[in-house]
Each structure stands twice: as C-alpha cells, then as structure tokens.
Design a protein around this motif. Sequence first.
Motif, PDB file in Angstrom:
ATOM      1  N   MET A   1       0.665  -1.226  -0.043  1.00 45.42           N
ATOM      2  CA  MET A   1      -0.055   0.057  -0.041  1.00 45.42           C
ATOM      3  C   MET A   1       0.814   1.335  -0.066  1.00 45.42           C
ATOM      4  SD  MET A   1      -3.088  -0.848  -0.237  1.00 45.42           S
ATOM      5  CE  MET A   1      -3.935   0.607   0.006  1.00 45.42           C
ATOM      6  N   SER A   2       1.872   1.236   0.690  1.00 44.01           N
ATOM      7  CA  SER A   2       2.709   2.223   0.678  1.00 44.01           C
ATOM      8  C   SER A   2       3.909   2.744  -0.480  1.00 44.01           C
ATOM      9  CB  SER A   2       3.558   2.458   1.903  1.00 44.01           C
ATOM     10  OG  SER A   2       4.561   1.330   2.032  1.00 44.01           O
ATOM     11  N   ALA A   3       3.760   1.490  -1.519  1.00 44.25           N
ATOM     12  CA  ALA A   3       4.656   1.529  -2.768  1.00 44.25           C
ATOM     13  C   ALA A   3       4.370   2.781  -3.726  1.00 44.25           C
ATOM     14  CB  ALA A   3       4.573   0.263  -3.141  1.00 44.25           C
ATOM     15  N   SER A   4       4.926   3.266  -4.449  1.00 44.18           N
ATOM     16  CA  SER A   4       4.779   4.254  -5.437  1.00 44.18           C
ATOM     17  C   SER A   4       4.256   3.657  -6.831  1.00 44.18           C
ATOM     18  CB  SER A   4       5.835   5.343  -5.231  1.00 44.18           C
ATOM     19  OG  SER A   4       6.845   4.597  -5.727  1.00 44.18           O
ATOM     20  N   VAL A   5       3.228   2.930  -6.653  1.00 49.73           N
ATOM     21  CA  VAL A   5       3.068   2.126  -8.149  1.00 49.73           C
ATOM     22  C   VAL A   5       1.516   2.510  -8.321  1.00 49.73           C
ATOM     23  CG1 VAL A   5       4.868   0.253  -7.903  1.00 49.73           C
ATOM     24  CG2 VAL A   5       2.369  -0.388  -6.927  1.00 49.73           C
TER      25      VAL A   5
END
Length: 60
Positions: free
Chosen positions: A25-29
Amino acid sequence: MGIEVNGVIGLLILIADIWAIVNIMSASVSVGSKVLWILIVLLLPVVGLLIWLFAGPRAT
C-alpha cells in the motif's frame, strides 16, 4: 503439540502477509498494481508472500 505449532506458524504467516500488504500500500506504483499484488498475497498466502519478496513493489 502439533496443533500449537501449526497455530504459531499460521499466525506468523498472517503477520508476514499483513506486513507485505502494508508495504504494498505504501509503494509508489499504480492502484491497479497494488490491487493485483494484494490479491496475490491474499489468495496465495505463502507463495504470494515469497513472490512479492522477490519481485514485488517496494515502498520508497
């Protein structure tokens, strides 16, 4: 004793899957990628976690 060991292993897998989902959820995708990775981890708890560890998006 086998039941307690299986319960502990199951709890550890659950904790690891929750940790993976938080990191996804905190990934920048894109949102689509996040949903796909979360579904993989939820539907295949152990295998999905291993796949995510080696190939999944990372939080930056």
